[in-house]
Design a protein around this motif. Structure first.
Motif, PDB file in Angstrom:
ATOM      1  N   GLY A   5       0.816  -1.198   0.000  1.00  0.00           N
ATOM      2  CA  GLY A   5       0.000   0.000   0.000  1.00  0.00           C
ATOM      3  C   GLY A   5       0.852   1.251   0.000  1.00  0.00           C
ATOM      4  N   THR A   6       0.171   2.405   0.099  1.00  0.00           N
ATOM      5  CA  THR A   6       0.888   3.665   0.127  1.00  0.00           C
ATOM      6  C   THR A   6       1.609   3.801   1.449  1.00  0.00           C
ATOM      7  OG1 THR A   6      -0.972   4.836   1.129  1.00  0.00           O
ATOM      8  CG2 THR A   6      -0.944   4.673  -1.278  1.00  0.00           C
ATOM      9  N   PRO A   7       2.593   4.714   1.543  1.00  0.00           N
ATOM     10  CA  PRO A   7       3.287   4.900   2.808  1.00  0.00           C
ATOM     11  C   PRO A   7       2.336   5.169   3.964  1.00  0.00           C
ATOM     12  CG  PRO A   7       4.505   5.973   1.058  1.00  0.00           C
ATOM     13  CD  PRO A   7       3.207   5.488   0.449  1.00  0.00           C
ATOM     14  N   SER A   8       1.270   5.953   3.724  1.00  0.00           N
ATOM     15  CA  SER A   8       0.335   6.244   4.807  1.00  0.00           C
ATOM     16  C   SER A   8      -0.397   4.995   5.246  1.00  0.00           C
ATOM     17  CB  SER A   8      -0.678   7.307   4.375  1.00  0.00           C
ATOM     18  OG  SER A   8      -1.447   6.845   3.272  1.00  0.00           O
ATOM     19  N   GLU A   9      -0.689   4.074   4.324  1.00  0.00           N
ATOM     20  CA  GLU A   9      -1.367   2.831   4.673  1.00  0.00           C
ATOM     21  C   GLU A   9      -0.445   1.909   5.446  1.00  0.00           C
ATOM     22  OE1 GLU A   9      -4.484   2.211   0.993  1.00  0.00           O
ATOM     23  OE2 GLU A   9      -2.379   1.735   0.701  1.00  0.00           O
ATOM     24  N   ARG A  10       0.876   2.097   5.315  1.00  0.00           N
ATOM     25  CA  ARG A  10       1.822   1.232   5.987  1.00  0.00           C
ATOM     26  C   ARG A  10       2.358   1.841   7.270  1.00  0.00           C
ATOM     27  NH1 ARG A  10       3.978   0.633   0.663  1.00  0.00           N
ATOM     28  NH2 ARG A  10       5.743   1.936   1.264  1.00  0.00           N
ATOM     29  N   GLU A  11       1.782   2.976   7.709  1.00  0.00           N
ATOM     30  CA  GLU A  11       2.266   3.592   8.930  1.00  0.00           C
ATOM     31  C   GLU A  11       2.056   2.664  10.115  1.00  0.00           C
ATOM     32  OE1 GLU A  11       0.308   7.286   9.266  1.00  0.00           O
ATOM     33  OE2 GLU A  11       1.491   8.288   7.727  1.00  0.00           O
ATOM     34  N   ARG A  66      13.640  -4.215  -0.831  1.00  0.00           N
ATOM     35  CA  ARG A  66      12.490  -3.481  -1.367  1.00  0.00           C
ATOM     36  C   ARG A  66      12.315  -2.133  -0.684  1.00  0.00           C
ATOM     37  NH1 ARG A  66       8.624  -8.503  -0.834  1.00  0.00           N
ATOM     38  NH2 ARG A  66      10.490  -9.217   0.286  1.00  0.00           N
ATOM     39  N   TRP A  67      12.633  -2.082   0.611  1.00  0.00           N
ATOM     40  CA  TRP A  67      12.585  -0.803   1.310  1.00  0.00           C
ATOM     41  C   TRP A  67      13.588   0.166   0.687  1.00  0.00           C
ATOM     42  CZ3 TRP A  67      16.128   2.229   3.743  1.00  0.00           C
ATOM     43  CH2 TRP A  67      15.650   3.263   4.563  1.00  0.00           C
ATOM     44  N   ALA A  68      14.802  -0.311   0.429  1.00  0.00           N
ATOM     45  CA  ALA A  68      15.827   0.542  -0.160  1.00  0.00           C
ATOM     46  C   ALA A  68      15.409   1.026  -1.548  1.00  0.00           C
ATOM     47  CB  ALA A  68      17.145  -0.220  -0.234  1.00  0.00           C
ATOM     48  N   LYS A  69      14.873   0.122  -2.348  1.00  0.00           N
ATOM     49  CA  LYS A  69      14.441   0.502  -3.693  1.00  0.00           C
ATOM     50  C   LYS A  69      13.336   1.543  -3.649  1.00  0.00           C
ATOM     51  CE  LYS A  69      12.736  -1.479  -8.030  1.00  0.00           C
ATOM     52  NZ  LYS A  69      12.312  -2.744  -8.726  1.00  0.00           N
ATOM     53  N   ALA A  70      12.390   1.370  -2.726  1.00  0.00           N
ATOM     54  CA  ALA A  70      11.278   2.319  -2.609  1.00  0.00           C
ATOM     55  C   ALA A  70      11.757   3.701  -2.189  1.00  0.00           C
ATOM     56  CB  ALA A  70      10.250   1.800  -1.614  1.00  0.00           C
ATOM     57  N   GLY A  77      14.811   4.870  -3.050  1.00  0.00           N
ATOM     58  CA  GLY A  77      15.863   5.301  -3.964  1.00  0.00           C
ATOM     59  C   GLY A  77      17.256   5.157  -3.396  1.00  0.00           C
ATOM     60  N   LEU A  78      17.455   4.137  -2.555  1.00  0.00           N
ATOM     61  CA  LEU A  78      18.730   3.933  -1.873  1.00  0.00           C
ATOM     62  C   LEU A  78      19.338   2.586  -2.276  1.00  0.00           C
ATOM     63  CD1 LEU A  78      17.595   5.101   1.681  1.00  0.00           C
ATOM     64  CD2 LEU A  78      19.076   6.377   0.101  1.00  0.00           C
ATOM     65  N   PRO A  79      20.647   2.425  -2.124  1.00  0.00           N
ATOM     66  CA  PRO A  79      21.267   1.119  -2.421  1.00  0.00           C
ATOM     67  C   PRO A  79      20.782   0.056  -1.443  1.00  0.00           C
ATOM     68  CG  PRO A  79      22.845   2.595  -1.390  1.00  0.00           C
ATOM     69  CD  PRO A  79      21.650   3.426  -1.702  1.00  0.00           C
ATOM     70  N   ARG A  80      20.811  -1.198  -1.874  1.00  0.00           N
ATOM     71  CA  ARG A  80      20.327  -2.296  -1.040  1.00  0.00           C
ATOM     72  C   ARG A  80      21.040  -2.339   0.310  1.00  0.00           C
ATOM     73  NH1 ARG A  80      17.350  -6.489  -3.042  1.00  0.00           N
ATOM     74  NH2 ARG A  80      18.418  -7.977  -1.655  1.00  0.00           N
ATOM     75  N   PHE A  81      22.327  -1.992   0.310  1.00  0.00           N
ATOM     76  CA  PHE A  81      23.076  -2.020   1.559  1.00  0.00           C
ATOM     77  C   PHE A  81      22.427  -1.151   2.623  1.00  0.00           C
ATOM     78  CE2 PHE A  81      26.285  -0.103   4.352  1.00  0.00           C
ATOM     79  CZ  PHE A  81      26.749  -1.239   4.984  1.00  0.00           C
ATOM     80  N   GLU A  82      21.892  -0.007   2.218  1.00  0.00           N
ATOM     81  CA  GLU A  82      21.257   0.881   3.190  1.00  0.00           C
ATOM     82  C   GLU A  82      20.024   0.228   3.792  1.00  0.00           C
ATOM     83  OE1 GLU A  82      20.815   4.248   5.586  1.00  0.00           O
ATOM     84  OE2 GLU A  82      22.501   3.438   4.447  1.00  0.00           O
ATOM     85  N   TRP A 117      10.895  -4.677   6.655  1.00  0.00           N
ATOM     86  CA  TRP A 117      11.598  -4.846   7.918  1.00  0.00           C
ATOM     87  C   TRP A 117      12.235  -3.561   8.449  1.00  0.00           C
ATOM     88  CZ3 TRP A 117      11.466  -7.244  12.140  1.00  0.00           C
ATOM     89  CH2 TRP A 117      12.551  -7.214  13.023  1.00  0.00           C
ATOM     90  N   PRO A 118      12.894  -2.709   7.642  1.00  0.00           N
ATOM     91  CA  PRO A 118      13.506  -1.511   8.223  1.00  0.00           C
ATOM     92  C   PRO A 118      12.514  -0.588   8.922  1.00  0.00           C
ATOM     93  CG  PRO A 118      14.440  -1.950   6.072  1.00  0.00           C
ATOM     94  CD  PRO A 118      13.265  -2.876   6.214  1.00  0.00           C
TER      95      PRO A 118
END
Length: 260
Positions: free
Chosen positions: A9-15, A39-43, A45-50, A230-231
């Motif tokens: 869902g949207t970020p607000s739906e995932r709060e 997937r969190w990093a991709k959403a 715009g960050l590298p997977r490591f972050e 997870w993050p």
């Protein structure tokens, strides 16, 4: 089995939901599949490591929340035996994060009476990691608070096979007969033999599968799937899962008193 919220869902739906678990039944043993770092990093715009780095922060929040909520044991799926197939650079980054986590957090875990155990087959080629993992177990062995189990290079099918192989050797050497091999004896040979029975499995990111994690132990565990990566997992999401758990009627194959 339940899937809470709207996956993807949207970020607000995932709060993080605000849920109280006061007065609810708290599970003794919770296992967590920490999914969604990439997937969190991709959403964002960050590298997977972050994503993996932020995932370590979520582990810290989870351990703190579990202690506060009175949970006896938490088992986390840190690195599966299948994860070695990931790109070498990502695996190297994950191992580096593991080393940094141990170096930076061991003192706090020990000070907070957390007992750490490692299950799985360890690192096949990094003696430094192996030494650090075993030292963590030794240093915290006498602690009596939260029991934090880290599944590292772990696969449940392999765990069950190792347990059965040990029993088979006992039969071959005359210490047991085939009829002595019971579910209870198998459970005694599993990596989790010292832990309470598994009550609840939480998986983040909206995926609905166990991914070769604690297959034997999860036979009668409650499964809760959360749409948060997870993050972003925090105490509020943890309490949401516990609230769902407290609503379950656990019958372990039996029936309710009214016969339904």
């Amino acid at each position: 089995m339940a899937k809470i919220g709207v996956p993807g869902g949207t970020p607000s739906e995932r709060e993080s939901p605000a849920v109280s678990v006061a007065g609810s039944a708290v599970p003794r043993h919770v296992a967590i599949i920490m999914d969604g770092n990439g997937r969190w990093a991709k959403a964002h715009g960050l590298p997977r490591f972050e994503g993996h780095r932020r995932g370590v922060e979520a582990v810290r929040r989870t351990v703190s929340a579990a202690r506060d909520l009175g949970i006896e044991a938490v088992t986390i799926y840190s690195f599966s035996s299948e994860n070695w197939s990931r790109p070498l650079a990502e695996v190297s980054e994950l191992m580096g994060l593991l080393k940094r986590f141990i170096r930076s957090d061991l003192r706090d875990l020990h000070a907070n009476n957390v007992r750490v155990r490692i299950i799985g087959e360890g690192h096949p080629g990094d003696s430094e990691i192996e030494t650090m993992l075993r030292e963590t177990e030794v240093i915290t062995r006498g602690n009596t608070g939260l029991r934090l189990t880290v599944a590292f290079n772990y696969g449940s099918r392999n765990e069950i096979a190792r347990a059965v192989q040990g029993l088979a050797r006992d039969v071959a050497q005359g210490r047991l007969t085939p009829d002595d091999i019971t579910p209870e004896r198998i459970a005694e040979r599993l990596d989790t033999a010292e832990l309470p029975p598994l009550d609840l499995v939480i998986r983040t990111s909206g995926e609905q599968r166990l991914s070769n994690f604690l297959l034997w132990q999860a036979a009668y565990a409650e499964l809760v799937f959360l749409p948060v990566h997870w993050p972003d997992f925090d105490r509020a999401w943890f309490e949401k899962a516990l609230s769902e758990y407290s609503r379950r009627e656990r019958r372990f194959g039996g029936i309710e008193p009214d016969g339904c």
